[in-house]
Enzyme design. Structure first.
Site, PDB file in Angstrom:
ATOM      1  N   HIS A  17      20.305 103.871  33.472  1.00 16.98           N
ATOM      2  CA  HIS A  17      19.322 103.106  32.699  1.00 16.98           C
ATOM      3  C   HIS A  17      20.057 102.310  31.619  1.00 16.98           C
ATOM      4  CE1 HIS A  17      15.447 102.035  31.046  1.00 16.98           C
ATOM      5  NE2 HIS A  17      15.972 102.245  29.854  1.00 16.98           N
ATOM      6  N   GLN A  38      30.435  96.937  29.776  1.00 18.48           N
ATOM      7  CA  GLN A  38      31.061  97.926  28.888  1.00 18.48           C
ATOM      8  C   GLN A  38      30.527  99.336  29.088  1.00 18.48           C
ATOM      9  OE1 GLN A  38      30.978  96.622  24.805  1.00 18.48           O
ATOM     10  NE2 GLN A  38      31.993  94.692  25.277  1.00 18.48           N
ATOM     11  N   GLU A  40      27.493 100.438  31.833  1.00 19.11           N
ATOM     12  CA  GLU A  40      26.996 100.886  33.149  1.00 19.11           C
ATOM     13  C   GLU A  40      28.115 101.070  34.165  1.00 19.11           C
ATOM     14  OE1 GLU A  40      23.491  98.872  34.638  1.00 19.11           O
ATOM     15  OE2 GLU A  40      23.124  98.050  32.667  1.00 19.11           O
TER      16      GLU A  40
END
Ligand code: GRF
Length: 201
Positions: free
Chosen positions: A110, A179, A181
């Site tokens: 998420h 940076q 996920e």
């Protein structure tokens, strides 16, 4: 070996990060046994095919009703017999039975620091629009287990990302992907795979 199935709906950059991680060895003891999309046009399916991974489309559009789609989707999963299911931008409400059958074996990425900017309706650009509207200085991404709720399952890993002056939702979305996920999803799978190996020893 941890056999994983990755479920995708769109471009599949997170899927690509997983494919690359397995190939380069940063994700150890893991095999991607299949990729499933609900969307026949998803570029993620091409990424899977290019990597020689079996790719399947199971679309609600091809079924009379939700129940039939759910059954076909579960049958496809069962045929692939995954140890872990990775939701990487999968925009489908999961069949209840899937959550029961694969409890603690489904993870999701998420694009915010849960519990901020999550829950029903928080997907895609909306997450970043809301983060900017609220004026947060730090956002990020979360990998979590999937339970019956929306983004409510146990948190596995999080990474913070700075919000910069002048950010647009698109710019912020890209930074969160690059940076956070693409870093923590492969890392979480690697950790799960190593504890999976230990459990078997
Ligand atoms: C990512 O932002 C992910 O966090 C969210 O959906 C997006 C998928 O992007 N759940 P991609 O298909 O992996 O490029």
């Amino acid at each position: 070996m941890l056999n994983i199935v990755v479920c995708v709906s769109g471009g599949g950059t997170n899927l690509q990060a997983i494919i690359d991680g397995v190939k380069e060895g940063s994700i150890r003891n893991t095999k991607i046994v299949g990729v499933i999309s609900n969307n026949a046009g998803a570029y993620a399916l091409t990424r899977a095919e290019d990597a020689g991974i079996p790719a399947y489309c199971v679309s609600p559009k091809n079924f009379e009703n939700r129940e039939r789609f759910n059954r076909a989707f579960l049958a496809q999963l069962e045929a692939l017999a995954p140890d872990l299911i990775v939701l990487a931008g999968f925009l489908v409400i999961l069949p209840e039975k899937m959550i029961e059958v694969y409890r603690n074996r489904i993870i999701n990425i998420h694009p915010s620091l849960i519990p901020s900017f999550c829950g029903t309706g928080y997907y895609g650009l909306k997450v970043h629009e809301e983060a900017l509207a609220r004026g947060v200085k730090v956002t990020g991404a979360t990998v979590h287990y999937v339970d019956e709720g929306t983004d409510t399952g146990r948190i596995i890993m999080q990474k913070a990302v700075e919000v910069l002056d002048g950010d647009t939702p698109q710019v912020l979305q890209r930074r969160v992907m690059e940076q956070a996920e693409w870093v923590i999803l492969p890392k979480a799978i690697d950790e799960i795979a190593s504890s999976w190996e230990e459990r078997k020893e």
